[in-house]
Each structure stands twice: as C-alpha cells, then as structure tokens.
Design a protein around this motif. Structure first.
Motif, short mmCIF file in Angstrom:
data_model
loop_
_atom_site.label_atom_id
_atom_site.label_comp_id
_atom_site.label_asym_id
_atom_site.label_seq_id
_atom_site.Cartn_x
_atom_site.Cartn_y
_atom_site.Cartn_z
N LEU A 120 15.22 36.53 54.44
CA LEU A 120 15.49 35.68 55.54
C LEU A 120 15.65 34.17 55.84
O LEU A 120 15.93 33.47 55.76
N VAL A 121 14.50 34.53 55.06
CA VAL A 121 14.47 32.35 54.29
C VAL A 121 15.30 31.40 53.71
O VAL A 121 16.05 31.05 54.06
N LEU A 122 15.77 31.87 52.16
CA LEU A 122 16.32 31.28 51.56
C LEU A 122 17.66 31.90 52.06
O LEU A 122 18.47 30.92 51.35
N GLY A 123 18.41 33.14 52.44
CA GLY A 123 19.45 33.28 52.46
C GLY A 123 19.86 33.17 53.99
O GLY A 123 21.37 32.39 53.91
N VAL A 124 19.26 33.10 55.32
CA VAL A 124 20.08 32.65 56.46
C VAL A 124 19.45 31.66 56.54
O VAL A 124 20.88 30.59 56.90
N GLY A 125 18.25 31.24 56.05
CA GLY A 125 17.69 29.00 56.32
C GLY A 125 18.43 28.09 55.50
O GLY A 125 19.54 27.91 55.75
N PHE A 126 17.82 29.04 53.53
CA PHE A 126 18.68 27.45 53.21
C PHE A 126 20.60 27.95 52.87
O PHE A 126 20.80 27.40 53.35
N CYS A 127 21.08 28.87 52.97
CA CYS A 127 22.32 29.83 52.64
C CYS A 127 22.78 29.23 53.73
O CYS A 127 24.37 27.92 53.80
N GLY A 128 22.25 29.69 54.77
CA GLY A 128 22.75 28.78 56.16
C GLY A 128 23.42 27.45 56.48
O GLY A 128 24.09 27.23 56.72
N GLY A 129 22.44 26.90 55.97
CA GLY A 129 22.10 25.19 55.75
C GLY A 129 23.07 24.91 55.20
O GLY A 129 24.49 23.57 54.77
N PHE A 130 23.19 25.25 53.41
CA PHE A 130 24.49 25.17 52.95
C PHE A 130 25.39 25.81 52.37
O PHE A 130 26.15 23.88 52.33
N THR A 131 25.63 25.82 53.19
CA THR A 131 26.50 26.57 53.13
C THR A 131 27.44 26.26 54.19
O THR A 131 26.96 25.39 55.76
N THR A 132 28.87 25.66 54.72
CA THR A 132 29.47 24.99 55.85
C THR A 132 31.08 25.77 55.60
O THR A 132 32.05 25.60 55.55
N PHE A 133 31.30 26.49 56.48
CA PHE A 133 32.80 27.54 56.73
C PHE A 133 33.68 26.75 57.77
O PHE A 133 34.24 26.59 57.47
N SER A 134 32.04 25.92 58.53
CA SER A 134 33.70 25.48 59.47
C SER A 134 33.72 23.52 59.14
O SER A 134 35.09 23.39 59.23
N THR A 135 33.36 23.33 58.48
CA THR A 135 34.40 22.47 58.07
C THR A 135 34.74 22.93 56.71
O THR A 135 36.13 21.80 56.51
N ALA A 136 34.58 23.39 56.17
CA ALA A 136 36.25 24.12 55.53
C ALA A 136 37.01 24.11 56.12
O ALA A 136 38.74 23.97 56.03
N MET A 137 37.19 24.77 57.65
CA MET A 137 38.43 24.81 58.59
C MET A 137 38.73 23.95 58.78
O MET A 137 39.95 23.78 59.09
N VAL A 138 38.11 22.62 58.93
CA VAL A 138 38.45 21.74 59.79
C VAL A 138 39.23 20.54 58.54
O VAL A 138 40.27 21.01 59.07
N ASP A 139 38.66 20.75 57.37
CA ASP A 139 39.43 20.44 56.52
C ASP A 139 40.88 21.07 55.78
O ASP A 139 41.66 19.78 55.93
N THR A 140 40.92 22.34 56.53
CA THR A 140 42.16 22.69 56.15
C THR A 140 43.41 22.84 57.28
O THR A 140 44.62 22.26 57.49
N VAL A 141 42.80 22.68 58.99
CA VAL A 141 43.55 21.98 59.61
C VAL A 141 44.34 20.51 60.09
O VAL A 141 45.16 19.71 59.49
N ARG A 142 42.93 19.35 59.04
CA ARG A 142 43.65 18.75 59.17
C ARG A 142 44.24 18.60 57.95
O ARG A 142 45.17 17.32 57.93
N LEU A 143 44.25 18.93 56.58
CA LEU A 143 45.47 18.91 55.67
C LEU A 143 46.48 18.98 56.27
O LEU A 143 47.61 18.31 55.52
#
Length: 120
Positions: free
Chosen positions: A63-86
């Motif tokens: 819960l703390v490391l997976g949902v908390g840390f990994c949830g804050g660390f990863t950013t699939f929304s940014t990856a999709m925005v980068d894809t659209v911009r490309l």
C-alpha cells in the motif's frame, strides 16, 4: 497510514521529477525516453512488491510503496500526452514507438519484478 501513503506519493513524484530532469539534461532528445524509463522502473518495482505481498509479505508495504511511491513515481498520463504531442508534430513513428514501447516494456518489467520476488 494515510499520512505514510501521502508521504510516499510525494517522494515518488519528487524522485520522478529529479530523475526525469537529470536524464533530459544529460541526453536531450525529441523522444521522451526519460519518462519511458521512469515508467519501466516504477512498473518493475510495483511488480516486485506485488510478488512479495502475494508471497506473504505485509500488505501495508504494498500500500505505502506500491500505491504511494510507485503511484507518485510513474506517470502514464505524461507518457500519453508525450505520445499525442509527438503525433501532432508529425513524428508518427516516434509516437507509435512511445505508445507501444511504454505498454510493452512496462508490462514486461512488472512481470519480471513479480518473477524476481517469487524467486527470492
């Protein structure tokens, strides 16, 4: 527990910001490979944590490391925005590579992390 979850999420986001900024400064590129790397590392860690919990580790770690840390660390929304911009700039091949590469490498990384946890 909620405070730890929020703290871990903040640390994950700060770690992403620092790693992304450092990688972009060292190797500038049109292709958003630093975010791809961040998402692969986060997926690897989340897969590893999931494997540990399924093998009997305390779920609070997940819960703390997976949902908390990994949830804050990863950013699939940014990856999709980068894809659209490309794609909008006409770099359709890079956009496709980013989209398919993100999906494929993160799933493989998560599976590898899970397998690694099972082996330990």
């Amino acid at each position: 527990m909620i405070l730890l979850l929020a703290l871990a999420g903040g640390l994950g986001a700060a770690a992403r910001f620092a790693l992304d900024g450092e990688l972009r400064a060292r190797r500038p590129s049109e292709f958003p490979w630093p975010i791809l790397l961040v998402n692969v590392l986060g997926s690897l860690l989340l897969g590893f944590l999931t494997g540990l919990v399924l093998d009997g580790a305390d779920e609070r770690w997940h819960l703390v490391l997976g949902v908390g840390f990994c949830g804050g660390f990863t950013t699939f929304s940014t990856a999709m925005v980068d894809t659209v911009r490309l794609a909008q700039r006409g770099a359709v091949r890079s956009a496709t590579l980013n989209l398919v590469g993100t999906l494929a490498t993160t799933v493989v990384a998560a599976a590898f992390g899970w397998g690694l946890a099972v082996l330990l």
